[in-house]
Design an enzyme around this catalytic site. Sequence first.
Site, short mmCIF file in Angstrom:
data_model
loop_
_atom_site.label_atom_id
_atom_site.label_comp_id
_atom_site.label_asym_id
_atom_site.label_seq_id
_atom_site.Cartn_x
_atom_site.Cartn_y
_atom_site.Cartn_z
CB SER A 194 22.47 -10.99 -65.33
OG SER A 194 23.27 -12.13 -65.53
CE1 TYR A 249 23.33 -9.52 -70.69
CE2 TYR A 249 24.52 -10.65 -68.93
CZ TYR A 249 23.34 -10.40 -69.61
OH TYR A 249 22.18 -11.02 -69.22
P1 NAD Z 1 15.79 -12.69 -75.65
O1 NAD Z 1 16.80 -12.52 -76.70
O2 NAD Z 1 14.77 -13.76 -75.78
O3 NAD Z 1 15.02 -11.32 -75.38
C1 NAD Z 1 15.61 -10.06 -75.49
C2 NAD Z 1 14.50 -9.06 -75.79
O4 NAD Z 1 15.09 -7.75 -75.85
C3 NAD Z 1 13.83 -9.32 -77.14
O5 NAD Z 1 12.45 -9.01 -77.06
C4 NAD Z 1 14.54 -8.32 -78.05
O6 NAD Z 1 13.79 -7.97 -79.20
C5 NAD Z 1 14.69 -7.16 -77.08
N1 NAD Z 1 15.69 -6.18 -77.52
C6 NAD Z 1 16.99 -6.39 -77.80
N2 NAD Z 1 17.55 -5.24 -78.22
C7 NAD Z 1 16.58 -4.30 -78.18
C8 NAD Z 1 16.53 -2.92 -78.51
N3 NAD Z 1 17.60 -2.28 -78.98
N4 NAD Z 1 15.35 -2.27 -78.36
C9 NAD Z 1 14.24 -2.91 -77.92
N5 NAD Z 1 14.24 -4.21 -77.59
C10 NAD Z 1 15.39 -4.90 -77.73
O7 NAD Z 1 16.64 -12.90 -74.32
P2 NAD Z 1 16.21 -13.15 -72.80
O8 NAD Z 1 17.16 -14.14 -72.29
O9 NAD Z 1 14.76 -13.37 -72.63
O10 NAD Z 1 16.63 -11.75 -72.17
C11 NAD Z 1 15.75 -10.97 -71.37
C12 NAD Z 1 16.55 -10.32 -70.26
O11 NAD Z 1 17.02 -11.34 -69.38
C13 NAD Z 1 17.79 -9.57 -70.74
O12 NAD Z 1 17.90 -8.35 -70.01
C14 NAD Z 1 18.92 -10.50 -70.39
O13 NAD Z 1 20.12 -9.83 -70.21
C15 NAD Z 1 18.39 -11.12 -69.11
N6 NAD Z 1 19.02 -12.37 -68.71
C16 NAD Z 1 18.91 -13.49 -69.49
C17 NAD Z 1 19.51 -14.66 -69.05
C18 NAD Z 1 19.40 -15.95 -69.83
O14 NAD Z 1 20.06 -16.93 -69.48
N7 NAD Z 1 18.59 -16.00 -70.88
C19 NAD Z 1 20.21 -14.70 -67.83
C20 NAD Z 1 20.31 -13.53 -67.10
C21 NAD Z 1 19.71 -12.37 -67.54
#
Ligand code: NAD
Length: 270
Positions: free
Chosen positions: A147, A160
């Site tokens: 991130s 986080y």
């Molecule tokens: P999201 O909530 O759509 O996806 C998260 C995924 O992780 C889902 O498939 C969920 O089921 C899975 N997950 C959560 N806990 C889990 C567990 N205990 N076991 C197995 N799977 C689990 O969110 P996203 O934004 O697509 O996040 C994906 C990645 O991107 C994450 O690592 C997040 O930190 C990172 N990220 C997101 C953003 C943003 O703005 N959305 C920014 C920076 C980084």
Amino acid sequence: MDISVSLMGKVALVTGSTSGIGLAIARVLAKNGADVALNGFASPDELADIITSINKETGRKALHFPHDLSNLAEASELVSAVTSEFGKVDILVNNAGAQYVAGIEEFPDEQWERLLAVNLTAAFATTRAVWSQMRDRGWGRIVNTASTLAFQGEARKAGYVSAKHGVVGLTREVALEGARLGITCNAICPGWVLTPMAAKQVEAKAVELKISFEDAAQKFVEADMPTGRFVDPSEIAAGVLFLCSDAAKSITGVALPIDGGILVTGTRLV
Ligand code: NAD
């Protein structure tokens, strides 16, 4: 997003691929020839839709593995289960993530432990579990979703931010150990992407400021995103696809921002 790479014959495990960024990554890897192992939480109906649409759009095999990555042993078992089903894992995308927002004093033990486990420890466990087979084949691609908060702080996100800083450290370490084995390891650092995880934070802001979801979303963009828009999941997936290609074989240990310029400005104002 139209770049193309041949991943024919490769097997990709993408954790946290039942929604958002991970699902976009799984789709693009499948579109470019990989069979994909999905992981994450979703209802049976949602899972059926995801798998059918990947099969239909790409013709590739896609299966779901329900392992809970807040548990280190389950994270290791996930790799064994995928290897039993697909024969191997060539590409590992450690993308599952979890968020919890609270000040230091009220940050609950179990949330600290969950955030470290899902965001960081699981990536260590899957990497360790996949290592011997990647080493023996002399080819492997590991991409970790970090991130912009791997490089900045944001108040009330101790779990986080700490975990994502750790993800970049793990990435560098794994890159060094894999450098002569044909295994690359890189991190991607998304800016704001309007996935379910981000939407929860937008919703909380909308409630706090008594404004609509759309107005709150616009506030996030205006405050944080120099481009004036959210990053699309497909843009993150395109970066991952490139890092998985043979063209990227000398790129290892990097943390690639795909963030609309957040890290240039250095501000987080929402
Ligand atoms: P999201 O909530 O759509 O996806 C998260 C995924 O992780 C889902 O498939 C969920 O089921 C899975 N997950 C959560 N806990 C889990 C567990 N205990 N076991 C197995 N799977 C689990 O969110 P996203 O934004 O697509 O996040 C994906 C990645 O991107 C994450 O690592 C997040 O930190 C990172 N990220 C997101 C953003 C943003 O703005 N959305 C920014 C920076 C980084």
